[in-house]
Design an enzyme around this catalytic site. Structure first.
Site, mmCIF file in Angstrom:
data_model
loop_
_atom_site.group_PDB
_atom_site.id
_atom_site.type_symbol
_atom_site.label_atom_id
_atom_site.label_comp_id
_atom_site.label_asym_id
_atom_site.label_seq_id
_atom_site.Cartn_x
_atom_site.Cartn_y
_atom_site.Cartn_z
ATOM 1 N N ARG A 51 0.822 -1.194 0.000
ATOM 2 C CA ARG A 51 0.000 0.000 0.000
ATOM 3 C C ARG A 51 0.865 1.256 0.000
ATOM 4 O O ARG A 51 1.967 1.260 0.563
ATOM 5 C CB ARG A 51 -0.947 -0.009 1.193
ATOM 6 C CG ARG A 51 -0.249 -0.062 2.513
ATOM 7 C CD ARG A 51 -1.269 -0.393 3.602
ATOM 8 N NE ARG A 51 -0.812 0.131 4.875
ATOM 9 C CZ ARG A 51 -0.834 -0.548 6.015
ATOM 10 N NH1 ARG A 51 -1.306 -1.779 6.044
ATOM 11 N NH2 ARG A 51 -0.403 0.004 7.130
ATOM 12 N N ASP A 53 1.096 5.480 0.839
ATOM 13 C CA ASP A 53 0.525 6.419 1.810
ATOM 14 C C ASP A 53 -0.231 7.557 1.131
ATOM 15 O O ASP A 53 -0.116 7.760 -0.076
ATOM 16 C CB ASP A 53 1.654 7.025 2.652
ATOM 17 C CG ASP A 53 2.180 6.024 3.665
ATOM 18 O OD1 ASP A 53 1.389 5.191 4.146
ATOM 19 O OD2 ASP A 53 3.391 6.072 3.953
ATOM 20 N N ARG A 198 11.247 7.822 1.913
ATOM 21 C CA ARG A 198 11.160 9.230 2.284
ATOM 22 C C ARG A 198 12.192 9.595 3.355
ATOM 23 O O ARG A 198 12.719 10.723 3.372
ATOM 24 C CB ARG A 198 9.744 9.576 2.733
ATOM 25 C CG ARG A 198 8.757 9.535 1.551
ATOM 26 C CD ARG A 198 7.310 9.471 1.981
ATOM 27 N NE ARG A 198 6.945 10.580 2.840
ATOM 28 C CZ ARG A 198 5.767 10.677 3.459
ATOM 29 N NH1 ARG A 198 4.844 9.727 3.299
ATOM 30 N NH2 ARG A 198 5.511 11.715 4.226
#
Lengths: 245, 245
Positions: A51, A53, A198
């Protein structure tokens, strides 16, 4: 029941991520509803490679689903796209073996993080890049990143560790390259921890404008402490590019 | 008072065009307010090369304004950008002669219309291209467009003719080219009528997928009747690229 494998791309800006949650707009729910309206089934379950974000984009997200429909792949692509809103599009659909699981069977995934690093940010890139208004040295970032190659415990880049059984992953490819007014951080691995790309990008960014020395990356990795790494770069620069099976 | 020339780019999606109108968000008002907050003047008037409609973008819109500020160009660019929202950015600022008028003195302007013509539209281009889901033949469109070169009465491409003193303009360059999954229609002229590029594009589009023969373009031009031309292409594909003085 047939097991179908679909590739989907989406602009994540107006989605609260992939996974269905009550009361918010998600990619999973949007895709499942479009498929259901075509196959006339009441419960289609889209099982994705991993998945994404809220705010994160995908060029090549993959999911599989079981269905009783007899429509062929090309017809399904066309029909489902006609039902989807314009910020998400299915790009392919093919027959998969009964046991195929888009999440479990992924061998590696490639993510790209885009930094539009001109002093004057480009308005046309604001939804698809991080715009820190500060030029970064991509060659320096590339050199610093190479110590992450291979099998390591990457808990230093995991938000809210521990939230997986293991924080050991294998990075197969990592590169920082310049594309005109953007720096691309590309990471391909057998799996990713929560916010891992990230956090790697946030750390490379501090190295890229000389706030930290190149050698800091190895210290961060060996320190195994999220607080020693850089900030988590914002979601709009991140793209899931490709999943390999 | 100094007369300054600024170049500005903007994502037109969330603006109701350039020109200030009560109760809506416009580029002119946004830019003027940012400049005023830097120069501390109560009335700055941004005079642009030609106003753009709601939803139309600019890469190189030009405007001039009179100001008493002593700040140099580079400082003004930085300061004004810090006040602007992220869908608009000033890219340069230079001293102009006292008589310079960004609208009246424009020798020619280049517009680009982008058509993302894949059968599966790209979600990342939906704000910056028209997506008719139908492939066009750019070579055919290019050939058909060439009869528009030169000085002609273009009232056949003007929405709500007459709304200018004259509908005669000179097209100095017109080209249709392919750029991967997009067709670009570029038109450079000494001036444009209302919706002219979008009406030319709508006409070329019908020729580009063989709904009309190539020769139809000359008939449309000579017919001088808006109803004989194609539809007005939607605003999100249009960019004001460059203004030459």
């Amino acid at each position: 029941m047939r097991n179908l494998k679909m590739i989907v791309r989406y602009d994540g800006t107006e989605f609260c991520g992939w996974q269905t949650q009550p009361g918010v707009r998600t990619v999973q729910q949007t895709v499942e509803q479009a498929i259901q309206s075509i196959t006339q089934e009441t419960r289609v379950r889209a099982n994705c490679s991993g998945r994404t974000d809220a705010g994160v984009h995908a060029i090549g997200q993959v999911f599989n689903f079981y269905t009783g429909t007899r429509l062929d792949g090309a017809t399904l692509v066309k029909a489902v796209n006609a039902k989807l809103p314009d910020d998400v599009a299915v790009t392919s659909c093919e027959e998969a073996g009964q046991a195929f699981d888009a999440n479990r069977d992924a061998v590696k995934k490639l993510y790209r993080y885009v930094i539009n690093d001109t002093r004057i940010p480009d308005p046309f890139q604001r939804r698809y890049a991080w715009q820190p208004r500060r030029r970064v040295d991509t060659e320096r970032m590339h050199r610093a990143a190479q110590c992450l190659l291979g099998r390591h415990d990457f808990r230093c880049f995991e938000t809210q560790w521990p939230n997986r059984l293991s924080s050991v992953r294998t990075i197969k490819h990592i590169a920082v390259t310049r594309h005109d007014d953007c720096a691309w951080v590309e990471v391909e691995a057998d799996g990713f921890l929560y916010n891992m790309v990230r956090a790697i990008t946030g750390t490379l960014y501090l190295i890229g404008h000389n706030y930290w020395p190149e050698e800091k990356m190895r210290d961060v990795l060996e320190g195994m402490d999220r607080r020693e790494a850089g900030p988590t770069a914002p979601p709009q620069g991140l793209f899931l590019v490709r999943v390999t099976y």
